[in-house]
Design a protein around this motif. Structure first.
Motif, PDB file in Angstrom:
ATOM      1  N   ARG A 175     -11.523   0.539   5.346  1.00  0.00           N
ATOM      2  CA  ARG A 175     -10.812   0.018   4.184  1.00  0.00           C
ATOM      3  C   ARG A 175     -10.579  -1.489   4.345  1.00  0.00           C
ATOM      4  O   ARG A 175     -10.449  -1.988   5.465  1.00  0.00           O
ATOM      5  N   HIS A 199       0.832  -1.204   0.000  1.00  0.00           N
ATOM      6  CA  HIS A 199       0.000   0.000   0.000  1.00  0.00           C
ATOM      7  C   HIS A 199       0.868   1.256   0.000  1.00  0.00           C
ATOM      8  O   HIS A 199       0.559   2.234  -0.708  1.00  0.00           O
ATOM      9  N   SER A 211      -6.175  -5.064  -8.074  1.00  0.00           N
ATOM     10  CA  SER A 211      -5.300  -3.898  -7.994  1.00  0.00           C
ATOM     11  C   SER A 211      -4.421  -4.010  -6.748  1.00  0.00           C
ATOM     12  O   SER A 211      -4.857  -4.548  -5.729  1.00  0.00           O
ATOM     13  N   ASP A 225      -5.846  -1.002  -3.630  1.00  0.00           N
ATOM     14  CA  ASP A 225      -7.174  -0.830  -3.052  1.00  0.00           C
ATOM     15  C   ASP A 225      -7.309  -1.468  -1.670  1.00  0.00           C
ATOM     16  O   ASP A 225      -8.399  -1.838  -1.254  1.00  0.00           O
ATOM     17  N   SER A 268      -5.011  -5.579  -0.292  1.00  0.00           N
ATOM     18  CA  SER A 268      -5.425  -5.214  -1.646  1.00  0.00           C
ATOM     19  C   SER A 268      -6.125  -6.409  -2.291  1.00  0.00           C
ATOM     20  O   SER A 268      -5.952  -7.567  -1.876  1.00  0.00           O
TER      21      SER A 268
END
Length: 565
Positions: A124, A108, A169, A172, A128
């Motif tokens: 979040r 990240h 991705s 994310d 990812s």
């Protein structure tokens, strides 16, 4: 069972057994699943490489008196690097301790130039989508949290993973993880450099291997530093200097941590450099340059990981020794310089370096959040922790279990008193036999043998101290610093691990002794000073080298057998 991650293990029919020798080809083949091509080549060459390293280390021990210290330093780093690299290719992706969370942090940071959210109620996702696909194919939860499980070694899962990468991705994620987001970004900015170049989801195994090898390069420095520190104590004993480097570089669990993405390595290297600077200051006298470096490291240590604070008190021990050996004035100037540089580095990190990394204003204290936010946004305090008295009792009972005032802090299972002794279970059982996610692969007999060897080594070290007591003015200063480093790390770790609950599981506490690996290795070889004849010292160093490197080979093959057969 929708949404469940099922662990599957195939067993041989009842009454059928196979020797490890007959399964080693299968084990090596299975361990290469999810590995890039370079990793597969390295995996098949890992065991021959370890055997060559064992031979090389023994040869150097036999000829150490003919070698320069520079050669010994480089050779020790090379041995440690080879050892760490063999673990890097043996470990399945994310099979190092907490590695999935450390990788998520580095990924990240590299993808967004921002720290992950360290709030326990972050909205979040913690990983990812690219990492989640790989973890799903690995069946990560069932193969790490269940000690009876095995890594996924069927190529079907690798094929399925590659087919599921579309739309993923690396940027994310960024949510809260239990073992990752509570740390500062210093280590992750460095170890994540390969991610800034290769960020395609399909390249994750290759990038992970690059990150592991970079981590092994950093960890290898500890072995070279051990040689230099031993040289300061034993300037004319090259064989003992070499043995100190081998003991550090070939320590089994240290090697497994070196071969994975883990910020423990940043602390271990910084602590080794700190010990080197302090011992050099004591042996050769205080200097402004050394004091400035000490001050900078006082900031780097906690930035690497909060366990780095366990080494900082040794600076005070060194200042005390300097005052006795060189006078209060010289010690005061050294200490003021160190503290002044520490303050400057702290300001530079908080207001300049950390913002440049895209992580906002920095801090010297990064820790896992102790509170979570309530629905209205106000902090919700967690349960009260142990009092200082309870913490002190935990520390004491780690070494003397019967020393109880307010109650027992440990209730460990075990058939013998030795197995129920917390210090043995933490620093021998876990410190030598715990690899990856709590997967202990060494037999009880081998662990007892390691304990016996360590006990003999420390008894010889004490005997050497007694024998050379007339020369105490020469060695008392640096030995005090080394003992102070060991004691400070032991106390900090035990203090931090203290719990209100009675401990029946010791977790990963054993590997947190590695910031003191250099002083432990150097003092352990000091028993060789009992021997005056050079050929006998050479035999002492040779025997220790064979034992340390042989143990490294044995533990690596034990892990191979435990995970892939």
């Amino acid at each position: 069972m929708v949404g469940q991650d099922i662990s599957v293990r195939f067993a041989l029919p009842a009454g059928v057994s196979r020797s490890f020798g007959s399964q080693i080809d299968d084990a090596l083949r299975r361990s290469t699943v999810f590995e890039p091509l370079a990793g597969r080549v390295l995996t098949w060459s890992a065991l021959p490489l370890l055997l060559l390293v064992m031979y090389f280390a023994t040869r150097v021990a036999a000829t150490a008196q003919l070698r320069s210290q520079r050669y010994l330093v480089v050779a020790a780093c090379g041995v440690a690097l080879a050892h760490g690299a063999t673990w890097a290719v043996l470990l399945h992706p994310f099979h190092g301790a907490d590695e999935s969370e450390h990788f998520a942090y580095a990924q990240h940071l590299a993808a967004t130039n921002d720290r992950p959210d360290d709030s326990a109620d972050s909205q979040r996702p913690p990983y990812s989508s690219a990492e989640e696909r790989l973890m799903a194919a690995l069946h990560h939860n069932s193969t790490t949290l269940n000690p009876s499980s095995r890594p996924r070694w069927d190529e079907f899962w690798e094929t399925r993973w590659r087919e599921a990468l579309r739309g993923t991705s690396p940027s994310d994620g960024g949510g809260f993880t239990e073992s990752g987001t509570g740390h500062g970004p210093l280590y992750y900015g460095l170890i994540g450099l390969p991610l800034r170049v290769f960020d395609a989801p399909a390249q994750q195994p290759s990038v992970l291997l690059m990150m592991r090898l970079l981590n092994a390069v950093l960890a290898a420095l500890v072995a070279g530093i051990a040689v230099i520190v031993a040289g300061l104590l034993f300037p004319r004993r090259s064989e003992l200097q070499w043995l100190a480097g081998v003991l550090a570089g070939m320590q089994p669990v240290f090697g497994s941590v070196a071969g994975s993405v883990n910020n423990d390595t940043a602390v271990n290297v910084a602590a080794a450099v700190m010990v080197l600077l302090l011992v050099t200051s004591v042996v050769r006298g205080p200097s402004t340059r050394l004091a400035a470096c000490v001050g900078a490291l006082m900031v780097v240590l906690p930035l690497a990981k909060i366990t780095g604070f366990g080494v900082v008190p040794v600076v005070g021990v060194a200042a005390f020794v300097l005052a006795i050996r060189y006078g209060a004035g010289a010690a005061a100037r050294w200490a003021i310089t160190a503290l002044g540089l520490a303050a400057c580095c702290a300001v530079a990190w908080i207001f300049v370096i950390s913002p440049l990394m895209g992580t906002g204003s920095g801090s010297l204290v990064y820790r896992h959040p102790a509170v979570a936010s309530a629905p209205n946004g106000s902090p919700t305090p967690g349960p009260p922790g142990p009092t200082p008295i309870q913490k002190a009792e935990y520390v004491a009972q780690t070494f003397i279990p019967d020393l109880s005032v307010g109650g027992r802090r440990f209730a460990l299972p075990g058939a013998s008193a030795l197995e129920r002794w917390p210090a043995y279970r933490i620093y021998v059982d876990r410190g030598y036999g715990l690899f990856g996610w709590k997967s202990t692969n060494l037999t009880i007999g081998l662990l007892r043998g390691i304990f016996a060897g360590l006990l003999v080594g420390w008894m010889l070290a004490i005997a050497a101290t007694i024998r050379h007591r007339s020369r105490w003015r020469e060695w008392a200063g640096p030995v005090t610093v080394l003992l102070g480093a060991i004691g400070s790390v032991l106390l900090f770790v035990s203090w931090a691990y203290a719990s209100l609950d009675v401990r029946t599981d010791l977790g990963e506490q054993g590997r947190y002794i590695f910031p003191a690996l250099v002083p432990l290795s150097v003092l352990l070889v000091s028993g060789g000073m009992l021997v005056k004849k050079a050929s006998y010292r050479q035999a002492f160093a040779g025997l220790g080298t064979v034992a340390a490197s042989g143990l490294a080979v044995l533990t690596w093959t034990s892990a191979l057998r435990g995970w892939f057969t």
